[in-house]
Write a protein that holds these residues in place. Structure first.
Motif, mmCIF file in Angstrom:
data_model
loop_
_atom_site.group_PDB
_atom_site.id
_atom_site.type_symbol
_atom_site.label_atom_id
_atom_site.label_comp_id
_atom_site.label_asym_id
_atom_site.label_seq_id
_atom_site.Cartn_x
_atom_site.Cartn_y
_atom_site.Cartn_z
ATOM 1 N N GLU A 35 35.191 35.245 41.475
ATOM 2 C CA GLU A 35 35.499 36.115 40.341
ATOM 3 C C GLU A 35 37.001 36.371 40.207
ATOM 4 O O GLU A 35 37.546 36.372 39.093
ATOM 5 C CB GLU A 35 34.743 37.428 40.501
ATOM 6 N N ALA A 36 37.670 36.583 41.306
ATOM 7 C CA ALA A 36 39.106 36.881 41.253
ATOM 8 C C ALA A 36 39.910 35.690 40.748
ATOM 9 O O ALA A 36 40.868 35.847 39.974
ATOM 10 C CB ALA A 36 39.602 37.309 42.637
ATOM 11 N N ARG A 37 39.519 34.482 41.175
ATOM 12 C CA ARG A 37 40.230 33.290 40.713
ATOM 13 C C ARG A 37 39.970 33.047 39.224
ATOM 14 O O ARG A 37 40.865 32.643 38.486
ATOM 15 C CB ARG A 37 39.798 32.067 41.522
ATOM 16 N N LEU A 38 38.745 33.268 38.777
ATOM 17 C CA LEU A 38 38.443 33.136 37.356
ATOM 18 C C LEU A 38 39.287 34.106 36.532
ATOM 19 O O LEU A 38 39.833 33.749 35.477
ATOM 20 C CB LEU A 38 36.961 33.386 37.103
ATOM 21 N N LYS A 39 39.396 35.329 37.018
ATOM 22 C CA LYS A 39 40.180 36.327 36.313
ATOM 23 C C LYS A 39 41.658 35.938 36.266
ATOM 24 O O LYS A 39 42.316 36.091 35.223
ATOM 25 C CB LYS A 39 40.016 37.691 36.985
ATOM 26 N N ALA A 40 42.175 35.436 37.368
ATOM 27 C CA ALA A 40 43.580 35.027 37.402
ATOM 28 C C ALA A 40 43.840 33.881 36.416
ATOM 29 O O ALA A 40 44.860 33.867 35.713
ATOM 30 C CB ALA A 40 43.968 34.607 38.820
ATOM 31 N N ASN A 41 42.919 32.926 36.348
ATOM 32 C CA ASN A 41 43.069 31.830 35.388
ATOM 33 C C ASN A 41 43.044 32.355 33.959
ATOM 34 O O ASN A 41 43.855 31.959 33.117
ATOM 35 C CB ASN A 41 41.947 30.803 35.578
ATOM 36 N N ALA A 42 42.084 33.238 33.675
ATOM 37 C CA ALA A 42 41.975 33.790 32.325
ATOM 38 C C ALA A 42 43.234 34.569 31.947
ATOM 39 O O ALA A 42 43.709 34.490 30.803
ATOM 40 C CB ALA A 42 40.742 34.679 32.220
ATOM 41 N N GLN A 43 43.787 35.326 32.875
ATOM 42 C CA GLN A 43 44.999 36.082 32.594
ATOM 43 C C GLN A 43 46.181 35.163 32.298
ATOM 44 O O GLN A 43 47.007 35.469 31.437
ATOM 45 C CB GLN A 43 45.310 37.015 33.763
ATOM 46 N N CYS A 44 46.257 34.050 33.013
ATOM 47 C CA CYS A 44 47.306 33.063 32.750
ATOM 48 C C CYS A 44 47.179 32.515 31.329
ATOM 49 O O CYS A 44 48.168 32.407 30.590
ATOM 50 C CB CYS A 44 47.219 31.928 33.765
ATOM 51 N N LEU A 45 45.958 32.214 30.915
ATOM 52 C CA LEU A 45 45.720 31.684 29.571
ATOM 53 C C LEU A 45 45.953 32.757 28.506
ATOM 54 O O LEU A 45 46.485 32.466 27.427
ATOM 55 C CB LEU A 45 44.297 31.133 29.479
ATOM 56 N N GLY A 46 45.562 33.989 28.815
ATOM 57 C CA GLY A 46 45.799 35.074 27.880
ATOM 58 C C GLY A 46 47.277 35.347 27.675
ATOM 59 O O GLY A 46 47.727 35.612 26.553
ATOM 60 N N ALA A 47 48.035 35.275 28.758
ATOM 61 C CA ALA A 47 49.479 35.476 28.655
ATOM 62 C C ALA A 47 50.121 34.368 27.817
ATOM 63 O O ALA A 47 51.029 34.627 27.012
ATOM 64 C CB ALA A 47 50.099 35.522 30.049
ATOM 65 N N LEU A 48 49.648 33.137 27.998
ATOM 66 C CA LEU A 48 50.130 32.025 27.171
ATOM 67 C C LEU A 48 49.869 32.304 25.693
ATOM 68 O O LEU A 48 50.750 32.108 24.846
ATOM 69 C CB LEU A 48 49.434 30.732 27.595
ATOM 70 N N ALA A 49 48.668 32.767 25.380
ATOM 71 C CA ALA A 49 48.321 33.047 23.990
ATOM 72 C C ALA A 49 49.209 34.135 23.401
ATOM 73 O O ALA A 49 49.670 34.036 22.252
ATOM 74 C CB ALA A 49 46.850 33.447 23.900
ATOM 75 N N ARG A 50 49.482 35.166 24.179
ATOM 76 C CA ARG A 50 50.313 36.269 23.672
ATOM 77 C C ARG A 50 51.760 35.835 23.477
ATOM 78 O O ARG A 50 52.419 36.241 22.507
ATOM 79 C CB ARG A 50 50.224 37.463 24.632
ATOM 80 N N ARG A 51 52.264 35.001 24.376
ATOM 81 C CA ARG A 51 53.653 34.549 24.247
ATOM 82 C C ARG A 51 53.834 33.590 23.076
ATOM 83 O O ARG A 51 54.849 33.636 22.378
ATOM 84 C CB ARG A 51 54.112 33.857 25.535
ATOM 85 N N SER A 52 52.897 32.697 22.890
ATOM 86 C CA SER A 52 53.077 31.590 21.949
ATOM 87 C C SER A 52 52.396 31.810 20.604
ATOM 88 O O SER A 52 52.718 31.128 19.628
ATOM 89 C CB SER A 52 52.540 30.299 22.564
ATOM 90 N N GLY A 53 51.415 32.726 20.550
ATOM 91 C CA GLY A 53 50.672 32.920 19.323
ATOM 92 C C GLY A 53 49.533 31.940 19.131
ATOM 93 O O GLY A 53 48.879 31.939 18.075
ATOM 94 N N CYS A 54 49.258 31.091 20.122
ATOM 95 C CA CYS A 54 48.118 30.181 20.026
ATOM 96 C C CYS A 54 46.835 30.927 20.371
ATOM 97 O O CYS A 54 46.873 32.081 20.811
ATOM 98 C CB CYS A 54 48.292 28.977 20.959
#
Length: 403
Positions: A35-54
């Motif tokens: 669960e913790a690794r899944l959350k860390a991956n999702a947070q990485c992808l969420g941060a990408l979306a917020r930075r780039s607008g994708c």
């Protein structure tokens, strides 16, 4: 390559724990989702979306363990489906997020139901766009067409290369020029390409150049561009700045919303297959450890791709110090072989053999060949607690074969 430890990415989620003790109390074989690794991956992808607008979607073909969808939904825009059932799963289990679907060809007897679940529908041919597109638009769906930029960036693994010669995936520019008309083009709001497999952003940059060369004249008429999956975004060495540069280039050049639909990146290094040694046999000087886990049944990409999965406290190198074993499954398939590994110590009957990066393309692809039971799926929480999520058994096997 040294023996893998909890300091290596496939097992980093186990840092601070002793795998032998942690998994000693659960029956094998089984999958464990971290669960913790899944959350860390999702947070990485969420941060990408917020930075780039994708907008980032979960490609369910790689990971569809819906118990974790609420966790992922906090950072993802929705799900991507490959057909009716995945679209329904995304709509039911991530209900307030987008549902996108792409299928090589849609069935007429399923399309009306699909319209109840999907927000975006991507077609693989201009013929199917003409056939189903008007109904989709009448229902308020955003329609897309998969294009084939004819730009192969992969070496080997041709089975996973959508740009291989003769590929059935996507419309080439030659087909576009022959079959597209203005009325059909007016149905489209987006284009989709998916050409990568476990690759870095340099491969996307190369592909995007090819897309611009072949379809750059069409994209200003589109509202969105889906760059598909295969982006290993959560890998430690992934070039995030280059990916963001590619996203911004498309946004600025064509004024489109950019979608990414990674599958592996969402669950990369976030799962384990826990197995034990049943027996050790010898043939021609090769020691073969027969496990209660099977390549053919429980990790089919080992044979299909093929590849050799990471194993805790083992190395694939033959010249590494230690004891060499061939790991194999218990089925009657002679080729049910996982690979040759060097272990830090001799293996014995009952020993734990732990495979890493087993959240992806496993639970969604496994099978019951030979009457092999489906391994149960467990959740590993952040405190080291283990919770069983499934209860597979004989009835699961039997019900797939008749009534």
């Amino acid at each position: 390559m040294a023996h893998l430890t909890i300091y290596d990415p496939p097992f980093a989620g186990l840092a601070g724990r002793e795998p032998e003790k942690l998994f000693d109390r659960i029956p094998t074989p089984c999958y464990v989702m971290d669960e913790a690794r899944l959350k860390a991956n999702a947070q990485c992808l969420g941060a990408l979306a917020r930075r780039s607008g994708c907008r980032v979607l979960l490609a369910q073909k790689a990971f569809s363990n819906y118990d974790f969808y609420p966790l992922l939904a906090e950072d993802l825009a929705g799900t991507e489906a490959s057909g009716l059932y995945e679209a329904r799963l995304g709509r039911e289990q991530m209900a307030d997020r987008e549902v996108h679907v792409f299928c090589g060809a849609y069935r007429e007897d399923e399309f009306d139901e699909l319209l109840a679940y999907a927000d975006h529908i991507v077609f693989n041919s201009i013929h199917q766009l003409k056939k189903f597109g008007p109904k989709g638009r009448a229902c308020g769906k955003s329609l897309g067409l998969r294009i084939n930029p004819e730009c192969s960036t992969q070496e080997g693994h041709a089975i996973y290369d959508p740009c291989a010669p003769g590929s059935r995936m996507g419309v080439t520019r030659a087909v576009w020029d022959r079959e597209m008309d203005e009325e059909t083009l007016s149905l489209l709001e987006g284009l989709h390409f998916h050409t990568l497999c476990e690759q870095n952003a340099d491969a996307l940059q190369t592909t995007l150049d090819a897309v611009e060369e072949r379809f750059g004249d069409v994209l200003p008429r589109m509202q969105w561009l889906n760059m598909g999956g295969g982006h290993h975004i959560t890998r430690p060495d992934y070039d995030l700045p280059l990916l963001e540069s590619c996203i911004r280039h498309a946004q600025q050049l064509w004024d489109v919303t950019v979608y990414l639909e990674p599958g592996e990146a969402v669950a990369l290094n976030a799962g384990y297959l826990v197995s034990r040694v049943l027996d050790i046999v010898e043939n021609g000087g090769i020691r073969i450890a027969i496990l209660d886990a099977s390549a053919a049944c429980h990790m089919p990409d080992v044979l299909e791709m093929p590849y050799q999965p990471p194993v805790y406290q083992a190395s694939v190198e033959n010249n590494e110090a230690g004891d060499r074993y061939r790991l194999a499954g218990p089925t009657c398939l002679a080729g049910d072989v996982i690979g040759d590994y060097t272990f830090a110590r001799p293996l014995q009957e009952g020993d734990l053999v732990l495979f890493g990066d087993m959240a992806i393309y496993t639970t969604c692809k496994n099978n019951t060949f030979n009457g092999m039971p489906l391994p149960n799926i467990w959740k590993l929480d952040g405190e080291g607690g283990l919770t069983r999520l499934t209860d597979f058994g004989y009835e699961t096997f039997r019900e797939r074969l008749g009534r």
